[in-house]
Design a protein around this motif. Structure first.
Motif, mmCIF file in Angstrom:
data_model
loop_
_atom_site.group_PDB
_atom_site.id
_atom_site.type_symbol
_atom_site.label_atom_id
_atom_site.label_comp_id
_atom_site.label_asym_id
_atom_site.label_seq_id
_atom_site.Cartn_x
_atom_site.Cartn_y
_atom_site.Cartn_z
ATOM 1 N N ALA A 133 0.771 -1.262 -0.080
ATOM 2 C CA ALA A 133 0.121 -0.082 0.078
ATOM 3 C C ALA A 133 0.841 1.368 0.067
ATOM 4 O O ALA A 133 0.623 2.207 0.818
ATOM 5 C CB ALA A 133 -0.986 -0.176 1.124
ATOM 6 N N GLY A 134 1.906 1.294 -0.948
ATOM 7 C CA GLY A 134 2.750 2.471 -1.199
ATOM 8 C C GLY A 134 1.945 3.471 -2.228
ATOM 9 O O GLY A 134 0.708 3.266 -2.513
ATOM 10 N N LEU A 135 2.788 4.173 -2.848
ATOM 11 C CA LEU A 135 2.220 4.954 -3.857
ATOM 12 C C LEU A 135 1.663 4.279 -4.851
ATOM 13 O O LEU A 135 0.450 4.638 -5.548
ATOM 14 C CB LEU A 135 3.263 6.065 -4.361
ATOM 15 N N TYR B 57 -2.911 -5.402 0.516
ATOM 16 C CA TYR B 57 -2.085 -6.006 1.577
ATOM 17 C C TYR B 57 -0.785 -5.527 1.917
ATOM 18 O O TYR B 57 -0.024 -5.211 0.808
ATOM 19 C CB TYR B 57 -1.921 -7.505 1.562
ATOM 20 N N GLN C 291 3.732 -3.171 6.458
ATOM 21 C CA GLN C 291 3.644 -2.495 7.703
ATOM 22 C C GLN C 291 2.416 -2.347 8.421
ATOM 23 O O GLN C 291 1.438 -2.551 8.010
ATOM 24 C CB GLN C 291 4.182 -0.924 7.313
ATOM 25 N N ALA D 269 10.152 14.241 -0.046
ATOM 26 C CA ALA D 269 9.192 14.998 -0.858
ATOM 27 C C ALA D 269 9.494 14.307 -2.202
ATOM 28 O O ALA D 269 10.730 14.148 -2.485
ATOM 29 C CB ALA D 269 9.189 16.471 -0.829
ATOM 30 N N ILE D 270 8.548 14.411 -3.304
ATOM 31 C CA ILE D 270 8.712 13.922 -4.462
ATOM 32 C C ILE D 270 8.279 14.710 -5.349
ATOM 33 O O ILE D 270 7.414 15.982 -5.026
ATOM 34 C CB ILE D 270 8.024 12.697 -4.727
ATOM 35 N N ARG E 35 5.673 13.218 0.473
ATOM 36 C CA ARG E 35 5.141 11.799 0.251
ATOM 37 C C ARG E 35 4.125 11.690 1.162
ATOM 38 O O ARG E 35 3.172 11.120 0.570
ATOM 39 C CB ARG E 35 6.438 10.680 0.495
ATOM 40 N N LYS F 234 2.251 -9.636 5.488
ATOM 41 C CA LYS F 234 3.476 -9.544 4.603
ATOM 42 C C LYS F 234 3.191 -10.793 3.512
ATOM 43 O O LYS F 234 3.194 -11.994 4.063
ATOM 44 C CB LYS F 234 4.666 -9.806 5.565
ATOM 45 N N GLY G 92 7.416 -2.603 -4.424
ATOM 46 C CA GLY G 92 8.479 -1.928 -4.329
ATOM 47 C C GLY G 92 9.744 -2.600 -4.980
ATOM 48 O O GLY G 92 9.819 -3.639 -5.471
ATOM 49 N N LEU H 247 4.423 -4.061 -11.058
ATOM 50 C CA LEU H 247 4.334 -2.863 -11.690
ATOM 51 C C LEU H 247 5.152 -1.730 -10.587
ATOM 52 O O LEU H 247 5.233 -2.213 -9.402
ATOM 53 C CB LEU H 247 2.946 -2.223 -11.898
ATOM 54 N N ASP I 112 7.960 0.176 -8.661
ATOM 55 C CA ASP I 112 9.329 0.100 -8.505
ATOM 56 C C ASP I 112 9.681 -1.617 -8.540
ATOM 57 O O ASP I 112 10.847 -2.079 -8.732
ATOM 58 C CB ASP I 112 9.565 0.472 -7.283
ATOM 59 N N GLN J 186 11.695 10.674 -12.828
ATOM 60 C CA GLN J 186 10.687 10.020 -13.166
ATOM 61 C C GLN J 186 10.003 8.739 -12.484
ATOM 62 O O GLN J 186 9.158 8.257 -12.901
ATOM 63 C CB GLN J 186 10.939 9.575 -14.633
ATOM 64 N N GLY J 187 10.863 8.304 -11.337
ATOM 65 C CA GLY J 187 10.638 7.032 -10.710
ATOM 66 C C GLY J 187 9.120 7.068 -10.247
ATOM 67 O O GLY J 187 8.344 6.270 -10.998
ATOM 68 N N VAL J 188 8.462 7.850 -9.539
ATOM 69 C CA VAL J 188 7.118 7.483 -9.171
ATOM 70 C C VAL J 188 6.136 7.935 -10.123
ATOM 71 O O VAL J 188 5.197 7.357 -10.128
ATOM 72 C CB VAL J 188 6.806 8.342 -7.875
HETATM 73 C C1 LIG Z 1 13.848 9.338 -0.443
HETATM 74 C C2 LIG Z 1 13.160 8.937 -1.661
HETATM 75 C C3 LIG Z 1 12.899 10.306 -2.525
HETATM 76 C C4 LIG Z 1 12.258 9.716 -3.741
HETATM 77 N N1 LIG Z 1 12.091 10.983 -4.568
HETATM 78 C C5 LIG Z 1 11.725 10.785 -5.963
HETATM 79 C C6 LIG Z 1 11.168 11.892 -6.672
HETATM 80 O O1 LIG Z 1 11.356 13.195 -6.456
HETATM 81 N N2 LIG Z 1 10.625 11.350 -7.844
HETATM 82 C C7 LIG Z 1 10.565 10.347 -8.423
HETATM 83 O O2 LIG Z 1 9.715 10.146 -9.523
HETATM 84 N N3 LIG Z 1 10.676 9.431 -7.440
HETATM 85 C C8 LIG Z 1 11.339 9.362 -6.450
HETATM 86 N N4 LIG Z 1 11.623 8.313 -5.539
HETATM 87 C C9 LIG Z 1 11.294 6.939 -5.872
HETATM 88 C C10 LIG Z 1 9.916 6.769 -5.841
HETATM 89 O O3 LIG Z 1 9.685 6.960 -4.112
HETATM 90 C C11 LIG Z 1 9.384 5.400 -5.927
HETATM 91 O O4 LIG Z 1 9.521 5.224 -7.268
HETATM 92 C C12 LIG Z 1 8.074 4.953 -5.573
HETATM 93 O O5 LIG Z 1 7.887 5.236 -4.169
HETATM 94 C C13 LIG Z 1 7.684 3.629 -5.853
HETATM 95 O O6 LIG Z 1 6.512 3.610 -5.368
HETATM 96 P P1 LIG Z 1 5.964 1.781 -5.252
HETATM 97 O O7 LIG Z 1 4.640 1.974 -4.670
HETATM 98 O O8 LIG Z 1 6.209 1.168 -6.455
HETATM 99 O O9 LIG Z 1 6.965 1.177 -4.070
HETATM 100 P P2 LIG Z 1 7.170 1.739 -2.821
HETATM 101 O O10 LIG Z 1 6.925 3.009 -2.492
HETATM 102 O O11 LIG Z 1 8.454 1.088 -2.274
HETATM 103 O O12 LIG Z 1 6.262 0.928 -1.941
HETATM 104 C C14 LIG Z 1 6.126 -0.633 -1.578
HETATM 105 C C15 LIG Z 1 5.093 -0.874 -0.500
HETATM 106 O O13 LIG Z 1 4.993 -2.400 -0.219
HETATM 107 C C16 LIG Z 1 5.139 -2.700 0.816
HETATM 108 N N5 LIG Z 1 5.743 -4.090 0.732
HETATM 109 C C17 LIG Z 1 7.012 -4.265 0.465
HETATM 110 N N6 LIG Z 1 7.267 -5.845 0.616
HETATM 111 C C18 LIG Z 1 5.811 -6.294 0.985
HETATM 112 C C19 LIG Z 1 5.504 -7.543 1.158
HETATM 113 N N7 LIG Z 1 6.191 -8.554 1.210
HETATM 114 N N8 LIG Z 1 4.008 -7.747 1.643
HETATM 115 C C20 LIG Z 1 3.261 -6.589 1.786
HETATM 116 N N9 LIG Z 1 3.628 -5.534 1.536
HETATM 117 C C21 LIG Z 1 4.998 -5.085 1.167
HETATM 118 C C22 LIG Z 1 6.057 -1.624 1.371
HETATM 119 O O14 LIG Z 1 5.858 -1.488 2.875
HETATM 120 C C23 LIG Z 1 5.568 -0.591 0.584
HETATM 121 O O15 LIG Z 1 4.518 0.184 1.405
HETATM 122 C C24 LIG Z 1 12.081 8.682 -4.352
HETATM 123 C C25 LIG Z 1 12.524 7.625 -3.412
HETATM 124 C C26 LIG Z 1 13.019 7.937 -2.141
HETATM 125 C C27 LIG Z 1 13.130 6.763 -1.070
#
Ligand SMILES: Cc1cc2nc3c(=O)[nH]c(=O)nc-3n(C[C@H](O)[C@H](O)[C@H](O)COP(=O)(O)OP(=O)(O)OC[C@H]3O[C@@H](n4cnc5c(N)ncnc54)[C@H](O)[C@@H]3O)c2cc1C
Length: 411
Positions: free
Chosen positions: A12-14, A33, A36, A45-46, A105, A128, A160, A304, A306, A317-319
């Protein structure tokens, strides 16, 4: 017992939260699911560009978010002796309909959580994901780390860069540590003592000490992030090692100050007072290009965000790309129609293949932009005049048209 919720989302990240919302807009129920125990604020911040903001607007996220972030349009680059040498467009209300937005964020997570709650989407915290037990043409069954099991017609790993769901597609594949860490701190903008015409956000490039970034945040720009990249030597730290590195911030503060006398005065001012509580340490990991984001057998397990691609931070462009994944994926699944159609063998698989090919093509172009930017930052290129980088394709994209193409329904 077979689950009646068509899509289960791990993480439940972004990506995960926005995916649940995007599916809701397609009338597709989902459940989240999250490992955390509660929503996680990893700090920092992003920067959101028009491509992502257009998507967030469609999902009704943009309007409440806009008031919480700092708007800007260009990133500025200056030489070590403080000459303005280059600019990179990150948004334009006039050209693309949106300025860029720099937002904490947690603000974005909170807006997404509010909308997810309003939509009645269930989030189970402290769950998890561990591994897939079985995958058939009809769906997938998996186990959590607490030993419990669940199933769904479709499982999406939005977990992630260190994704466990990805292990089902690529057993043994781990993200590679780049040996680079982003070290950042937040300070009051007033501390910079910059003149009113000093344009921000700025990156000041010093041939010996690397690039120093200053980027406003908070809606009124009253705070800035300052940061540099740190080259880590030695073997990749393990979990305990990372805990130590990211919790003891004194070394990070010392690093940010290092070489300040060789930068323009604004860097000296920026680093004159840094609070350890406002420092963030961000290790950069990379993934190889993955051939498939859906399981080969039945395409019932998808990754999908990260989990599928880790994009270097150069073009920011990550997020933003993660939001493109989410919106187009939900659109494609929505076009396939009801839960029963989701179950039709073959259709889902080929639609997801089109989706991934289309998404990868855009990510490849983002990586080309990254390369172009990196080349412009080489000290030996300081006197070269550069052509503007084409960003129209990135910021003006029509995602509904893409969905129609991926789903094969374009006339
Ligand atoms: C400090 C920082 C600054 C950033 N700045 C930028 C920016 O300026 N611009 C930009 O584009 N990108 C930026 N990024 C990158 C961006 O944050 C990532 O691309 C983005 O967070 C990806 O989102 P996501 O939801 O795919 O992964 P994540 O944010 O990593 O979320 C994954 C989620 O899955 C959960 N999870 C992991 N494993 C399990 C499991 N086994 N079971 C259940 N849950 C699980 C985690 O707890 C988390 O909540 C930054 C990253 C960081 C760390």
């Amino acid at each position: 017992m077979a689950s009646t919720t068509p899509v289960a989302i791990i993480g439940a990240g972004l990506s995960g939260l926005s995916l649940a919302l995007a599916l809701h807009h397609q009338n597709i129920p989902s459940v989240l699911y999250e490992t955390q125990a509660a929503p996680l604020d990893i700090g920092g911040a992003i920067m959101l560009s028009p491509n992502a903001l257009r998507i967030l607007d469609r999902l009704n996220v943009f309007q409440p978010l806009e008031a919480r972030g700092y708007k800007f349009e260009q990133l500025y680059f200056r030489s070590g002796d403080d000459e303005l040498v280059d600019e990179f467009e990150f948004g334009s209300a006039e050209k693309y309909g949106y300025s860029a937005l720099r937002v904490y964020r947690y603000e974005l997570i909170n807006v997404l959580l509010d909308l997810v709650t309003q939509a009645g989407i269930r989030i189970e915290y402290g769950k998890k994901f561990d591994h897939i037990i079985s995958e058939t043409e009809q769906g997938v069954t998996w186990q959590f780390a607490d030993g419990s099991e669940s199933n769904a017609p479709l499982l999406v790993g939005a977990d992630g860069i260190h994704s466990r769901v990805r292990q089902h597609l690529y057993p043994g594949l781990v993200a590679k540590f780049t040996n680079m860490l982003g070290i950042t701190a937040a300070i009051p903008t007033a501390q910079l003592q910059a003149s009113d015409d000093y344009s921000l956000p700025v990156t000041i490039m010093n041939p010996k000490h690397g690039a120093f970034v200053i980027a406003p945040q908070l809606v009124d720009g009253s705070e800035v992030l300052v940061g540099k990249q740190y080259r880590f030597t030695g073997p990749e730290p393990d979990r305990e090692g990372w805990k130590k590195i990211t919790s003891d911030k004194k070394w990070a503060v010392d690093f940010l100050r290092q070489g300040h006398e060789n930068f323009p005065a604004i860097v000296d001012n920026a680093t004159s007072s840094l609070s350890e509580t406002k420092v963030n340490v961000w290790p950069f990991y990379l993934l190889p290009k993955l051939d498939t984001w859906a399981s080969e057998k039945h395409a019932r397990v998808v990754i999908l965000g990260d989990a599928a691609h880790a994009i270097p931070p150069t073009a920011g462009q990550g997020v933003n790309q993660a939001f493109e994944d989410v919106y187009t994926f939900a659109g494609v699944v929505g076009k396939l129609g009801s839960e029963s159609q989701l179950g039709a063998p073959g259709i889902l698989k080929s639609a997801l293949k089109n989706w991934q090919n289309g998404r990868q093509a855009r990510i490849d172009r983002v990586l080309e932009v990254n390369d172009q930017i990196n080349k412009r930052r080489m000290p030996s290129n300081e006197d070269v005049e550069f052509k503007p980088i084409d960003l129209e394709w990135l910021y003006s994209a029509d995602f509904d048209k893409m969905v129609a193409e991926y789903a094969g329904s374009l006339e």
